[in-house]
Every structure is written in C-alpha cells, then in structure tokens.
Motif scaffolding. Sequence first.
Motif, short mmCIF file in Angstrom:
data_model
loop_
_atom_site.label_atom_id
_atom_site.label_comp_id
_atom_site.label_asym_id
_atom_site.label_seq_id
_atom_site.Cartn_x
_atom_site.Cartn_y
_atom_site.Cartn_z
N PHE A 9 0.80 -1.23 0.00
CA PHE A 9 0.00 0.00 0.00
C PHE A 9 0.83 1.28 0.00
N TYR A 10 2.09 1.17 0.37
CA TYR A 10 2.92 2.37 0.49
C TYR A 10 4.13 2.21 -0.42
N VAL A 55 2.93 8.55 9.00
CA VAL A 55 2.13 7.64 8.15
C VAL A 55 1.28 8.45 7.16
N ASN A 56 0.66 9.51 7.63
CA ASN A 56 -0.12 10.38 6.73
C ASN A 56 0.76 10.96 5.63
N ILE B 23 -6.93 0.01 -5.54
CA ILE B 23 -6.13 0.72 -4.54
C ILE B 23 -6.07 2.22 -4.81
N TYR B 27 -6.75 5.21 -2.19
CA TYR B 27 -5.80 6.32 -1.95
C TYR B 27 -6.53 7.65 -2.06
N ILE B 39 -4.51 8.26 9.02
CA ILE B 39 -5.01 7.10 8.27
C ILE B 39 -3.89 6.09 8.10
N LEU B 40 -4.24 4.83 8.34
CA LEU B 40 -3.28 3.74 8.12
C LEU B 40 -3.96 2.69 7.26
N LEU B 41 -3.24 2.20 6.25
CA LEU B 41 -3.77 1.14 5.39
C LEU B 41 -3.14 -0.19 5.77
N ASP B 42 -3.95 -1.19 5.89
CA ASP B 42 -3.43 -2.52 6.26
C ASP B 42 -4.27 -3.57 5.53
N GLU B 43 -4.02 -4.82 5.85
CA GLU B 43 -4.68 -5.91 5.13
C GLU B 43 -5.03 -7.01 6.13
N LYS B 47 -7.35 -10.80 2.68
CA LYS B 47 -6.83 -9.87 1.68
C LYS B 47 -7.74 -8.66 1.46
N VAL B 49 -8.67 -4.82 2.26
CA VAL B 49 -7.90 -3.66 2.71
C VAL B 49 -8.56 -3.10 3.97
#
Lengths: 65, 157, 455
Positions: A9-10, A55-56, B23, B27, B39-43, B47, B49
């Motif tokens: 994602f990053y 993170v932002n 994705i 975003y 904001i944090l993106l994880d999984e 699978k 998001v």
Amino acid sequence: MVISLKEKFYSKEAVMKSIEDFKAVTPIKCVSEDGSFIIHISKVEDVPNIEEEFVNYVLALTQTE
Amino acid sequence: MEKNITITGNCVQISINPKLYPIEVIYSASYVFLDKYYILLDEDHKKNVLVHIKPKKNKSEISEDEMEALAGDFLNELINYADYNVRAKQTQKIREMLIQRSIITNDPEILKNDELNDEEFNHILDKLDEDYDEFLDDPKEIAIPWEEKYGNKTKDK
Amino acid sequence: MDYTINNYRAKKIDGKYFVTTDHGSFCVLDDDEFRKLKQNNIKDDLRRKLEEREIVLTNNNISEAIRLQKNRDNFLFRGTSLHIIVTTLRCNMNCIYCHASSKNENESKYDMDLDTAKKTVDFIFQTTSDNITIEFQGGEPLLNWNIIKYITKYAKEKNKILKKRLNLTLVTNFTTMDREKMQFIINEGICVCTSLDGPKELHDQNRKYKSESNYESVIYWIREFKKEYEKIDSRNEINALVTITKASLKFPREIVDEYVKNKLKIIHLRFLNNLGYAHKLWNEIGYTSDQFITFWKEAVEYISDLNKNGIKIEERMVQIMIQKISSEFDPNFLDLRSPCGAAIGQLTYNYDGNIYTCDEGRMIGEDLFKLGNVKTDTYKDIVTCDKACAVINASLNDQYYCDNCVYKPYCGVCPVCNYAEQGNIIGKICQTERCKIYFEQFNWLVKEKYINSRT
C-alpha cells in the motif's frame, strides 16, 4: 516507536522520501521485513503524534505519485 | 454495511474489498481525510484492505455518532472516486482527442512552421480524424440506456 | 447511438447539481436530470440542454468543444506578459505583513542601478508576448524614482520599434508622492495602485509609517489623482488593494464602506499569504480559512446589498470567478490558472537583476525560485530552464486531488504557496488554506449567481 507499513500500500519511494524529510526532526530508520516497511521513529516533544503524522505523510506522497 | 465497520475507542476501521475498489480509489478517498484524520492502510487474512481512521483532535471531543458518520463519509468518498475512476477511463480517448486538437489549432509554431509541409500537416489531422470518428463507437454498450438494457429483465420478474 | 458523454465533474449545491466540463462549460441540473445523465438515459429536452454545453458530444458540437478548449488554453502560447520590476527593496514603512521583507530606507545598496535597469528592459522585450505590462514594485518603488523614470522612457523608446501593447503600472504607498511625480505618472499613462486596508485606525495599525498616519497620505493622493484624471477626461482609474489581517476580520462592512466613501469601484479582499514578515508573525496576524471565509461572505453579501441600492462596487475575486465560469476566454488571473503564471505568465526582476518565477517566488527569502539574471541569461534560457519547468509542472492541477473537483477548469495551484505552507512545491492540496478558501468562494458564487438566481 515502531510502525509497520505494508509494501503493498505504500510506495518505496514515498517511504524513503518521507524518512529523508523526517530525519531533520527526529531519529528515524527503516528496514524491510516480510512484505512490510518497519520504521523506527523517536518521539518528539513538540509533535505528540509524530508516528501518525509520518504515516499520513507517506500516504500523501504515495497518492501523489 | 455494519460488518465492514468497526469502531474501537476513537478509531474507525473499515474493511474494503479490493475487487470492488482498486487501490488508487482507496488512496484518493483517504487523501480527502488527511487534513483532519490519521489514516493507516493494512490488510486482513482475507486480503481485504483495512483502513484505520483516527481523528487528530482529542478523544474526549468525539462522540460515537460522529465516528459512525465519519465511516459513512469515507464510504461515500470511495463511491465518489470509484465513479470518477470509471468515468475517467471511459472518457480518456475523447479527452485526449479534444486536447490534441485544441493544441494543434492553437500552436502558432505548428501552423506557421515552413518545414511542416501540407502533407505532414494533413497526416496529423487525418490521424486525429481517425480518433474523432471512433469516439462514437461503443463496443462495451455503455451508451445504451439502463431501461433499454435491463427493462425486459425487470418485467420478466 | 449518435452521441457520447464527455468527461464531467459535478457537485450538489442547494438541491441542484452544478456540472462542469474540462473546457469550462457548465450546466445546472435537477435531481431527475442528473440521475438520467448518470444512467445514460438522455433524450429530448435533457439531450438538448446537455448538448448545448458539450456535456453530450455529437458530430454537431464536437468542433465547438474543441474551439472552447482552445480558447481556454490560449494563454499557453502567448509568452510572458507581466514583468514585475523591483526598483528597490528599501521602504519607509513597517507594514506588519510585508511579504517583500523590505530593507531600511537608508540602505541604498538595495536600489536597482542604471545598468541593471537597462538590461532588465532589454530582457523583457525578448518576450514572445504581444502584450507587456511592466509593474513597478518594491519595497517602496518611488524611493528609486530616477530608475522608474528611466525605465519608462527606455521601454517606450524600445517599443517604438517592437510595437508591443505596452502598459506600465506602479504599486506605491504614496508617502513620497509629490506633484511633479504625479504629473509624470499621469502624462506617461502609468496606472497606479496603492494599499488601503480599511478605515484609518485599521489601516494605520496594519501599515505603520514612522509616527504619522499613512492613511492620510493615501486618501489625499487617491483624491488628487482622481481630480487630475477628471480634468483631462482620462479613463484611467486609481486602484487600491486591501490586505486582510486578523484585526480586519471584525470589520467587513467598514472596509467596504471605506472603498465606497473614496469612490473606489473595485475591492479585492485578498487573504494573507504566509510569506515574508507575515510568516514570522502568523500567530498574531494570521487566521484560518474558515475565519477568512466568514469575513469574506459577509463582505460580498454586503456588496450585493449595496449594488441593489445603486451603489457601484465590486469584489475583484467575484468578478474574476464569474468571468472564468461564464466567459470562454480566460481573464488571465495568474493565481487561478493551470499551469499558473510562474515564468510563462509573469517574471519578477529583483533590484540586482535576479529573475524569479513570480512575485511570490522572490518573497520566499531563498533562491529556490530564482531562475537566473538579466545580465547573463536570455529570455529563452529562463523560460525553458529545468527549474521553470519543474515549477510549472508542479502547478498543473491535473495531477492532484483537483482532478475530481467540479471547479477544476476555473482554479489553479500555487507551488510557491505550497512550499511556504508545507515545505514542498508538490503540495497536499486539500490541506492548503488556499484550496479551502477558493473552494468556499466558488461554492458561494455558484450558489448565489448560478443556482439560486435560476430558481
């Protein structure tokens, strides 16, 4: 403090650029492990949520790319 | 909808199926909230998001209703950007053609360049005309109205 | 199917949908019409309405869409037209928000010399634009009066051969104005712009002049210039700008009344940029976008009421935004354009000949936006250099959060302001105060002039 960001994602470039920018403010380093960036970042008194700001910052750069 | 949203303290976690929302859409939606939220993106193991959203202001200032509204706003932004993503892809060709033609008819260098002879200039226009003629093609039947496409099926029900 | 749907963006305002295209055409739709557009169920009256605005494209209107796109982008091929010459960094005032970070009035080393002035004018006339506006700025430009006279004469001499449409303007605080200067300015057709921040107490609080009142000088010379223009039946108008500080926020009506009292027909309620001294004193004189918008709305609504009572005054940003929405030609307001005016619309020449992307670029206080120098570089070198290209690229709103915004065809991004606020010319746009302010200003305008005026 330790932050884990999924490489899925990053973007790597965004993470690296963010680390460069945050170096001026606080000690920070990054390793890659099991598909995640593991970032070690030190607390800063004037910036209470620096890990979340980081993170932002990375997300914004990733999105702009 | 509730099963996709988890509120824990002052953090909202939204689970998103990446097959529905690419994705880049996640975003774009996340970006809108960066001003006031972390904001944090994880999984997760399926699978999906996971989007973790935490307000920047103090915990004591946020009510549960506001957290639910926040989740709803985020889901609406996802729809907004998903819709825009689809439209942008559908109209990509027509946008390119409009810009190309407007620039070529605007650039004085192209129009008065002696080295660009009539044959070359006509070739450029012909190539643009090919795109122009294609803009009315509709291989994916997007331009067919909903009622025309699905109306009979509804009546069959 | 004999049509296709063009790219569009939409926003719901007051129960209606404001829909725009890439080339700036707009349409107002009700719920039912918008739903039909989304479902591609477009017939009869709706089809006619959408075709008229090129939201639906057919063989009949595709040329019109191209023509409108061409007109909107017309500025891309014109060359740099606005040239700001900083005749001196010296100033005899201490404005609390000074963006130019001006120097003490006795420090003459910050004056532009004759050789630099000549090379600056030579450089300016290399532009490919048919229009040239030379704007004298500072510091206080009148403190280097001889250079202003020299540049005026030399530019006009050069223009006898090159025959551009040449305009000259002067931005001054009026403290060193006298009759001789006024006559020269009027005879040479130089347009004058000054600062008037509102009633006397507010103006003098923002703009400190030794132990005297700057307000008195400003009002005196506004009236003298108006008298002279009337005598010779000139169409020139004296212009004034207001800079809004925290102290100003309580007085929207009083500020407008000051402009009406002095027969100034245009008032530009500009928000404070976080540059120069303003940056250092932001906690004392700055404000949030919400605070500014509250002030601005009250002021423009007051102006609307005054207009209904026959009093002629307009808010400049409202004027510009209406022209951007309603006219097919861009008013070329460099702050609201994509790409912005950096290098290709304006250039700023400092007292030492250094060239900057724009006036804001020289106010940052570093060399980041410096492109070169009139003594060593040509116009072509400057506008095509890597740095100019990077700044121009950073101002394209296609690449940002802006791409999904209904106001995208009318708006613009400022890389210099991004850098000042966020430390990066590529900004997080939705987090900039500029974006928030412009968005709310467009919202208000569209609601008042395009949605509600139709119901």
